[in-house]
Write an enzyme that holds these catalytic residues in place. Structure first.
Site, PDB file in Angstrom:
ATOM      1  CE  LYS A  71       5.834  -1.491  -1.733  1.00 53.77           C
ATOM      2  NZ  LYS A  71       7.012  -1.889  -0.698  1.00 53.77           N
ATOM      3  CG  ASP A 108       7.981  -0.538   2.834  1.00 57.33           C
ATOM      4  OD1 ASP A 108       7.194  -0.820   3.608  1.00 57.33           O
ATOM      5  OD2 ASP A 108       7.895  -0.572   1.655  1.00 57.33           O
TER       6      ASP A 108
END
Ligand code: NAP
Length: 286
Positions: A71, A108
């Protein structure tokens, strides 16, 4: 009639990645909307990430998700970042534009905020306490602050990471934030409206584990949420339920961020209920 045997490609890069159920959820959504899209779960090592990202253009992918350990590493490999991905310092989604440009996004935290909203919970003026300061905590912390939370407390085992996140929220959002070291049995700060476990504690197969906090400091009416989605009813949430809190599982966050990604890649409204049901059925099967 023109025939088309070529599906549009989306997927996931991670390592380890084999037990990630996102593909089940996205493909259920594609089928429900009649889209000829595929979601392929791919094992990509840290060293191979630059090659894998380059391959997105060569293979005409519409986009991918990123999970551990990619990420953060992915950021310099992309052409552009959304404001959220830039502030959070991590991307969980890549969108491949028609001209081949690669855009990084982080859904997210938005998924988390949306899951609360679906349960009728707003964050305006809320005082939020986050356990953890890793990637999920950063995304959730920043998005809660951007969604109107007034103050955030970050509690983390490695206190330097807690300070990093609190500084980030203080400097990049309208909310104020402070940081605490996680001492065993630590109490939830008084006045907390929303408490979030943003650590991996309690994730299957360690589902007997729960964060080491003083559960007597969870009070009735507090909103308590977990990022862990397998099992959905973690021991953390069970204990919070017993204290009279309103609890929200990690499934909603996963489905809501999956729905956002679906729309970013296809341009079509995601069937959120289908995504959620597919995920719940798959996890119940395990
Ligand atoms: N529901 C969803 O949609 C969703 C989305 C994203 C992630 N997640 C889940 O969120 C969890 C965290 O992911 P991440 O990307 O944030 O991982 P990460 O960046 O590796 O961060 C892990 C965090 O957990 C803490 N931690 C781990 N074990 C601990 C322990 N035994 N005691 C105290 N703290 C501990 C770490 O503390 P230190 O800093 O001290 O190491 C760190 O703050 C994972 O389980 C992931 O599957 C769920």
């Amino acid at each position: 009639m023109t025939r088309n045997y070529r599906s549009q490609l989306t997927g996931l890069f991670g390592d380890p990645v084999d037990d990630n159920p996102t593909g089940i959820m996205e493909e259920a959504g594609y089928a429900a909307r009649g889209l000829d899209y595929r979601y392929v779960t791919m094992k990509v090592s840290r060293e191979d990430l630059p090659d894998a990202i380059r391959a997105l253009r060569a293979l005409n992918f519409r986009g991918v998700n990123l999970t551990m350990p990619h990420k953060i590493d992915v950021l310099p490999l992309l052409d552009e970042l959304s404001a959220a991905a830039r502030i959070i310092g991590a991307a969980n989604t890549v969108i491949v534009e028609d001209d081949g440009r690669l855009i990084g996004e982080n859904t997210d935290g938005k998924g988390f905020v949306e899951a609360l909203a679906r349960a009728g919970i707003g964050l305006d003026g809320a005082r939020v306490t986050i356990l953890g300061a890793g990637g999920a905590a950063r995304a959730i912390g920043v998005e809660c602050a951007l969604a109107g939370a007034s103050s955030l407390t970050v509690i983390n085992r490695t206190v330097a990471r807690a300070h990093d996140l609190a500084d980030l929220i203080d400097s990049q959002t309208p909310a104020s934030a402070d940081a605490s070291a996680w001492t065993p049995g630590i109490g939830v700060p008084e006045g907390t409206d929303v408490l979030i476990n943003a650590t991996s504690i309690g994730f299957s197969p360690d589902s007997d584990a729960r964060p080491d906090i003083d559960y007597s400091t969870i009070v009735p009416g507090m909103i308590v949420s977990d990022v862990v989605f397998s099992p959905a009813r973690t021991r953390f949430l069970q204990a919070a339920d017993e204290r009279g809190a309103t609890t929200i599982t990690g499934l909603g966050m996963l489905a809501c961020q999956g729905a956002r990604n679906f729309t970013l890649w296809t341009g079509v409204d995601a069937p959120l209920d289908v995504l959620e049901a597919a995920l719940a059925a798959e996890l119940a099967r395990e």
